[in-house]
Design an enzyme around this catalytic site. Structure first.
Site, short mmCIF file in Angstrom:
data_model
loop_
_atom_site.label_atom_id
_atom_site.label_comp_id
_atom_site.label_asym_id
_atom_site.label_seq_id
_atom_site.Cartn_x
_atom_site.Cartn_y
_atom_site.Cartn_z
N ASP A 5 -1.04 6.78 6.59
CA ASP A 5 -2.41 5.98 6.14
C ASP A 5 -2.53 4.97 7.36
OD1 ASP A 5 -4.33 3.71 5.19
OD2 ASP A 5 -3.05 3.59 3.24
N TRP A 38 1.00 -1.13 0.20
CA TRP A 38 0.29 -0.15 -0.04
C TRP A 38 0.81 1.17 -0.09
CZ3 TRP A 38 -4.39 -0.14 -2.08
CH2 TRP A 38 -5.25 -1.62 -1.47
N LYS A 46 -12.41 -1.44 8.11
CA LYS A 46 -11.61 -2.37 8.47
C LYS A 46 -11.97 -2.71 9.84
CE LYS A 46 -8.46 -2.90 5.25
NZ LYS A 46 -8.50 -3.77 4.52
#
Length: 429
Positions: free
Chosen positions: A223, A140, A247
């Protein structure tokens, strides 16, 4: 067929949501608080919608322990991937605004009125000094880095470190901070706190990025899509945090940015599109401009109030369960992760944990099944047998394979114990 109560779902996202939250949300979707309309049918401009947004913002600040006076909470669309672009646009814009003000001050009032002179000096600063820094430790953060290169240009993007260079071309470790090549006065420094695909998590806030005693220091962006709400974080060390909700916070459809208010008016305003165009810098879409979203309390365009409502209900449940805030959830997350990692470590002949022990994620536990030597067959058997006892969602990301147990907040202690027991039994069989 198994019932919902039978399943322990370890999928990496969207993650499972608390059943009581879904039951409340299901009723709200049909008839919200006796209004005769479902929550998804009410106007996003209504007082009802504003109350949902404001309560969610306040509860998030309470749970994580940050000051709403210092940080603005923004509900946005586009997910974490959208925030790769939004963070770059807004923080580069903030850098340009600071440089613009500095040039005007340096040139003096008379010269500052000469637009051509100001523009020439500002263009020189952009060409010689604009840098954005990326710490790449997994899939990511690599995507975030690549997006910055694509939108801003490679000449402005500095790769601080690439974790693959110290781990045989694969992610799984975090390079020592002494090897990081940070820019001087970068517009920001980005890192991904928890890499969902690769199972790598920063154990602590990087010391090299900590603010100095006088409060100065790097502008830090992170992030936190896959570990937000799972552990205590030093929010004051960050200028910007962002995360997708799907999540630990809610369902797919809303992303959250927590932004230091010094990056918003009246302290700082974004440069005009005309100025950015003259500097050959990218102009952000208006729906990704933080100051526009903040000015409108996240309601510049039509926000999914239902998604914010679910996030708000998750936060209320967390606060009711853990009156001391995130610390209680952190203790539980650590206990669950320890159960699973200990089970894997007890059978080195059957399992290989992918990331280095120094960087293991407590949220995304990635491992290979090596029992018998045929990894493909062993992992197929592991997944088939675990699914048969209602341990689901364990297949690793398509880009790396293997097994991944996502230990999100929705996983109960009993679910982690059940998986740990299965890990033992499968190894011994």
């Amino acid at each position: 067929m198994p019932s919902r109560a039978d399943i322990t779902y370890f999928g990496a996202g969207p993650a499972a949501l608390p059943t009581d939250v879904l039951e409340t949300a299901a009723q709200a979707l049909l008839d919200y608080q006796g209004t005769g309309l479902g929550i998804a049918e009410h106007s996003h401009r209504s007082e009802l919608a504003a109350k949902i947004i404001n309560e969610a913002k306040a509860d998030l600040a309470t749970y994580l322990g940050f000051s709403p006076e210092q940080y603005e909470v923004l509900f946005m669309q586009g997910g974490g991937t959208g925030e790769f672009a939004a963070s770059m646009y807004n923080l580069v814009g903030a850098w340009v605004s600071r440089q613009h003000a500095a040039v005007q001050k340096e040139l003096g009032e008379g010269a500052a009125a000469d637009e051509a002179q100001v523009l020439a000096a500002l263009r020189q600063r952009v060409e010689s000094g604009l840098k954005v820094d990326y710490i790449v430790t997994g899939s990511w953060s690599l995507k975030a880095y690549q997006e910055a290169v694509r939108l801003l240009g490679p000449e402005y993007v500095n790769l601080v470190c690439d974790a693959r260079t110290i781990n045989d071309g694969k992610f799984g470790k975090i390079p020592d901070e002494s090897t990081w090549k940070l820019s001087k006065d970068a517009a920001y420094v980005y890192f991904c706190d928890n890499e969902t695909v690769d199972g790598v998590e920063f154990p602590n806030f990087p010391k090299i990025l900590e603010p100095k005693e006088d409060g100065t220091g790097p502008i830090v962006v992170s992030d936190m899509s896959s570990n937000i709400l799972s552990r205590r974080i030093p929010v004051n060390n960050y200028s910007l945090l962002f995360f997708g909700a799907q999540k630990n916070l809610g369902c797919t459809g809303v992303a959250v940015a927590i932004l230091k208010k010094t990056f918003l008016p009246p302290t700082l305003s974004q440069p005009s599109p005309a100025l950015l165009r003259k500097l050959a810098l990218p102009i952000p879409p208006i729906v990704l401009q933080y100051e526009i979203i903040a000015k409108n309390n996240s309601l510049y365009n039509t926000l999914s109030i239902f998604d914010v409502y679910i996030a708000g209900q998750v936060l209320k449940k967390l606060l009711a369960t853990f009156p001391n805030g995130v610390d209680g959830q952190q203790a539980l997350a650590e206990k669950k992760a320890e159960l699973i990692y200990s089970a894997l470590e007890a059978h080195p002949e059957a399992y290989k944990i992918v990331p280095d022990k120094s960087a293991r994620s407590k949220m995304n536990i990635c491992f290979r099944v090596i029992k018998g030597g045929n990894v493909d067959e062993a992992e197929k058997a592991f997944l088939k047998e675990s699914t048969a006892i209602n341990l689901t969602g364990l297949k690793g990301h398509r880009s790396v394979g293997g097994i991944r147990a996502s230990n999100y907040n929705s996983i109960p202690l009993e679910g982690a114990e059940k998986l740990a027991n299965f890990i033992h039994e499968f190894a011994k069989a």
